[in-house]
Design an enzyme around this catalytic site. Structure first.
Site, PDB file in Angstrom:
ATOM      1  N   HIS A  61       0.843  -1.201   0.000  1.00 33.80           N
ATOM      2  CA  HIS A  61       0.000   0.000   0.000  1.00 33.80           C
ATOM      3  C   HIS A  61       0.877   1.249   0.000  1.00 33.80           C
ATOM      4  O   HIS A  61       1.262   1.765   1.047  1.00 33.80           O
ATOM      5  CB  HIS A  61      -0.895  -0.011   1.244  1.00 33.80           C
ATOM      6  CG  HIS A  61      -1.960   1.037   1.226  1.00 33.80           C
ATOM      7  ND1 HIS A  61      -3.212   0.828   1.749  1.00 33.80           N
ATOM      8  CD2 HIS A  61      -1.985   2.315   0.764  1.00 33.80           C
ATOM      9  CE1 HIS A  61      -3.949   1.917   1.614  1.00 33.80           C
ATOM     10  NE2 HIS A  61      -3.209   2.837   1.011  1.00 33.80           N
ATOM     11  N   HIS A  63       1.688   5.146  -2.257  1.00 35.74           N
ATOM     12  CA  HIS A  63       1.264   6.152  -3.239  1.00 35.74           C
ATOM     13  C   HIS A  63       2.536   6.716  -3.879  1.00 35.74           C
ATOM     14  O   HIS A  63       3.287   7.436  -3.230  1.00 35.74           O
ATOM     15  CB  HIS A  63       0.458   7.260  -2.560  1.00 35.74           C
ATOM     16  CG  HIS A  63      -0.778   6.764  -1.886  1.00 35.74           C
ATOM     17  ND1 HIS A  63      -1.999   6.690  -2.517  1.00 35.74           N
ATOM     18  CD2 HIS A  63      -0.972   6.289  -0.630  1.00 35.74           C
ATOM     19  CE1 HIS A  63      -2.904   6.198  -1.679  1.00 35.74           C
ATOM     20  NE2 HIS A  63      -2.304   5.945  -0.530  1.00 35.74           N
ATOM     21  N   LEU A  64       2.766   6.364  -5.138  1.00 40.63           N
ATOM     22  CA  LEU A  64       3.962   6.837  -5.835  1.00 40.63           C
ATOM     23  C   LEU A  64       3.725   8.160  -6.559  1.00 40.63           C
ATOM     24  O   LEU A  64       4.667   8.769  -7.066  1.00 40.63           O
ATOM     25  CB  LEU A  64       4.461   5.775  -6.819  1.00 40.63           C
ATOM     26  CG  LEU A  64       4.978   4.473  -6.183  1.00 40.63           C
ATOM     27  CD1 LEU A  64       5.447   3.506  -7.264  1.00 40.63           C
ATOM     28  CD2 LEU A  64       6.094   4.752  -5.189  1.00 40.63           C
ATOM     29  N   ARG A  65       2.463   8.602  -6.625  1.00 38.08           N
ATOM     30  CA  ARG A  65       2.092   9.922  -7.183  1.00 38.08           C
ATOM     31  C   ARG A  65       2.424  10.087  -8.659  1.00 38.08           C
ATOM     32  O   ARG A  65       2.421  11.226  -9.162  1.00 38.08           O
ATOM     33  CB  ARG A  65       2.783  11.037  -6.391  1.00 38.08           C
ATOM     34  CG  ARG A  65       2.600  10.998  -4.889  1.00 38.08           C
ATOM     35  CD  ARG A  65       1.157  11.086  -4.476  1.00 38.08           C
ATOM     36  NE  ARG A  65       1.002  11.347  -3.042  1.00 38.08           N
ATOM     37  CZ  ARG A  65      -0.099  11.083  -2.354  1.00 38.08           C
ATOM     38  NH1 ARG A  65      -1.140  10.533  -2.971  1.00 38.08           N
ATOM     39  NH2 ARG A  65      -0.176  11.360  -1.071  1.00 38.08           N
ATOM     40  N   ASN A  95      -4.742   6.498  -7.080  1.00 44.60           N
ATOM     41  CA  ASN A  95      -5.183   7.899  -7.036  1.00 44.60           C
ATOM     42  C   ASN A  95      -4.124   8.831  -7.624  1.00 44.60           C
ATOM     43  O   ASN A  95      -3.633   9.749  -6.987  1.00 44.60           O
ATOM     44  CB  ASN A  95      -5.561   8.314  -5.610  1.00 44.60           C
ATOM     45  CG  ASN A  95      -4.437   8.155  -4.614  1.00 44.60           C
ATOM     46  OD1 ASN A  95      -3.516   7.381  -4.827  1.00 44.60           O
ATOM     47  ND2 ASN A  95      -4.513   8.885  -3.513  1.00 44.60           N
ATOM     48  N   ASP A 153      -8.943   3.639  -2.964  1.00 46.62           N
ATOM     49  CA  ASP A 153      -8.303   4.148  -1.746  1.00 46.62           C
ATOM     50  C   ASP A 153      -8.334   5.670  -1.694  1.00 46.62           C
ATOM     51  O   ASP A 153      -7.995   6.340  -2.662  1.00 46.62           O
ATOM     52  CB  ASP A 153      -6.856   3.669  -1.671  1.00 46.62           C
ATOM     53  CG  ASP A 153      -6.209   4.051  -0.358  1.00 46.62           C
ATOM     54  OD1 ASP A 153      -6.686   3.591   0.683  1.00 46.62           O
ATOM     55  OD2 ASP A 153      -5.249   4.837  -0.378  1.00 46.62           O
ATOM     56  N   HIS A 180     -10.894   0.932   1.427  1.00 48.88           N
ATOM     57  CA  HIS A 180     -10.629   2.031   2.357  1.00 48.88           C
ATOM     58  C   HIS A 180     -11.927   2.210   3.135  1.00 48.88           C
ATOM     59  O   HIS A 180     -12.872   2.833   2.646  1.00 48.88           O
ATOM     60  CB  HIS A 180     -10.257   3.297   1.588  1.00 48.88           C
ATOM     61  CG  HIS A 180     -10.059   4.508   2.449  1.00 48.88           C
ATOM     62  ND1 HIS A 180      -8.922   5.284   2.377  1.00 48.88           N
ATOM     63  CD2 HIS A 180     -10.831   5.091   3.405  1.00 48.88           C
ATOM     64  CE1 HIS A 180      -9.022   6.286   3.246  1.00 48.88           C
ATOM     65  NE2 HIS A 180     -10.178   6.185   3.873  1.00 48.88           N
ATOM     66  N   ASP A 306       1.077   2.705   3.741  1.00 48.41           N
ATOM     67  CA  ASP A 306       0.234   3.795   3.231  1.00 48.41           C
ATOM     68  C   ASP A 306       1.101   5.032   2.983  1.00 48.41           C
ATOM     69  O   ASP A 306       0.708   6.160   3.289  1.00 48.41           O
ATOM     70  CB  ASP A 306      -0.917   4.113   4.194  1.00 48.41           C
ATOM     71  CG  ASP A 306      -1.981   5.018   3.574  1.00 48.41           C
ATOM     72  OD1 ASP A 306      -1.946   5.220   2.346  1.00 48.41           O
ATOM     73  OD2 ASP A 306      -2.839   5.539   4.318  1.00 48.41           O
ATOM     74  N   HIS A 310       3.711  14.223   0.453  1.00 48.26           N
ATOM     75  CA  HIS A 310       3.146  15.533   0.110  1.00 48.26           C
ATOM     76  C   HIS A 310       4.252  16.578   0.147  1.00 48.26           C
ATOM     77  O   HIS A 310       5.159  16.508   0.987  1.00 48.26           O
ATOM     78  CB  HIS A 310       2.043  15.945   1.090  1.00 48.26           C
ATOM     79  CG  HIS A 310       0.784  15.149   0.957  1.00 48.26           C
ATOM     80  ND1 HIS A 310       0.042  15.120  -0.204  1.00 48.26           N
ATOM     81  CD2 HIS A 310       0.129  14.349   1.845  1.00 48.26           C
ATOM     82  CE1 HIS A 310      -1.014  14.337  -0.032  1.00 48.26           C
ATOM     83  NE2 HIS A 310      -0.979  13.856   1.190  1.00 48.26           N
TER      84      HIS A 310
END
Length: 424
Positions: A61, A63-65, A95, A153, A180, A306, A310
């Site tokens: 889980h 987030h590689l963006r 996402n 998610d 989620h 997770d 940012h």
């Protein structure tokens, strides 16, 4: 390239192995495990004396963006962070911008990861088109393109009928649904756990019932449809009770938690530290105790970060305005090793939750050191001491609540397909 890892404590729950052994790697695969293994001349050797050797860790889980938010993270930086954290494989959430709901985005991620990434990247597609919760994505196409699971998610599927159909279709396609679990109507404008601390700080809270109610709905839908279901980032004692009871009834449910949910409480928000703002929020000491108990009794199957990078401009704001999420790839292993020191888990059980079980849940051919398997291997130095320093993190983003922590345990070598991609 051939590689011999000598004299390490090899822990492989998939084979019931926990002993000092050598591992010979040839042509990217595990060739032999044993004592006094002989290697061909010219073989590179790693002295693993005093170190722990495990199947490559898998973070299911992250987030590689990438694509769309590369200013926060991209496949290159994210996989470097993964390698530094001892992970040989990651599963990246959909996402992105555009959302990964089609073959084109999935193919882009796989191609870029193969060309420029340090570790294996397994894409997760979206349950619904655009993650809008209105129309199901083409799950068959997503699976054929290389997705290992589907999830909305960050945007829970609020329509129960749609979630039912998603579980049914995913079951038919043989792809895992990752939920989620939050009731957004209960989350409302909440920014942290609802309780004493939120009241004291004057911040709107998110009640535990938001997670518990959504978990219950999805578990009952999984039971009704006889479909596999994975619950992401479980954080409350109530949701764990629901999952534990469901497993006892034979429901095909698995779940994960993240290191911050067994390492921190909502007290971390004091001082309005936006690096302690994530979704689900940090909970109470009772919830942390429940998470540890669930890790110990097997209710929680996996530990996943997770990882949610940012930019500083999205975090250096008033608490209400800051975005949710923290980076976790480079601190997960050391925080999880604390569970062993505390007597919550044994090392083999920890390896099971960080390597073997994620592979089983996602249905990927990793999480083992069996001869013939892909040589994805993590070598851990359990005695390495270090300080979590923003300047030394490989991730583009530095939004961690653990900055400044003195920690113990780190990846010494990360090996992907027989190639050393990280050396401490």
């Amino acid at each position: 390239m051939n590689l011999l890892i000598q004299g390490g404590r090899v822990i492989d729950p998939s084979q019931g192995i926990d002993e000092v052994l050598d591992i010979l790697v040839e042509n990217g695969a595990v060739k032999e495990l044993g004592k006094g293994v002989k290697a061909p001349s010219g073989t590179e050797t790693i002295d693993a004396s005093g170190l722990i050797v495990t199947p490559g860790l898998i973070d299911m889980h992250v987030h590689l963006r990438d694509p769309g938010h590369e200013y926060k993270e991209d496949i290159v930086s994210g996989t470097k962070a993964a390698a530094a954290g001892g992970f040989t494989s990651v599963a990246c959430m959909p996402n992105t911008k555009p959302v990964n709901d089609n073959k084109a985005v999935t193919s882009y991620i796989i191609a870029k990861a193969k060309a420029e990434g340090s570790v294996n990247v397994f894409p997760v597609g979206s349950i619904t088109q655009g993650s809008k919760g209105e129309l199901l994505s083409e799950m068959g196409e997503l699976k054929e393109s290389g997705c290992v699971a589907v999830s909305d998610d960050g945007h829970p599927v609020t329509n129960s009928e749609l979630m039912r159909r998603a579980l049914e279709y995913a079951k038919g396609m043989g792809i895992m649904v990752i939920s989620h679990a939050e009731d957004l109507s209960l989350v409302g404008a909440g920014v942290m756990n609802e309780g004493f601390v939120s009241t004291e700080l004057g911040l709107k809270g998110i009640p535990w019932a938001a997670e518990d109610a959504a978990t219950a709905r999805d578990v009952y839908l999984a039971e009704f449809t006889d479909s596999p279901l994975h619950i992401a980032h479980v954080s409350t004692k109530g949701s764990l009770r629901i999952i534990r009871n469901a497993k006892a009834r034979g429901v095909k449910v698995t779940c994960e938690t993240a290191p911050h949910y067994f390492s921190l409480t909502d007290d971390a928000v004091r001082g309005y530290d936006t690096n302690a703002k994530m979704n689900p929020p940090l909970r109470t000491a009772d919830d942390v105790t429940a998470v540890k108990e669930a890790l110990k009794d097997g209710t929680i199957d996996a530990i996943a970060t997770d990882h949610a990078p940012h930019h500083i401009d999205e975090k250096d704001l008033e608490f209400n305005e800051a975005l949710n999420g923290i980076v976790g790839l480079e601190t997960s292993l050391t925080l999880s090793l604390r569970l062993v020191e505390e007597g919550v888990l044994t090392l083999p059980v920890l390896v099971d939750k960080m390597a073997c079980n994620p592979a089983k849940i996602l249905g990927i051919d990793r999480g083992t050191l069996k001869p013939g398997s892909v040589a994805d291997i993590t070598v851990i130095d359990p005695k390495a001491t270090w300080t979590v320093d923003a300047d030394k993190l490989a991730s583009k983003s530095k939004n961690s609540p653990f900055l400044g922590w003195e920690v113990k345990g780190a990846a010494a070598f990360t090996i992907v397909g027989g190639k050393v991609v990280y050396k401490r």
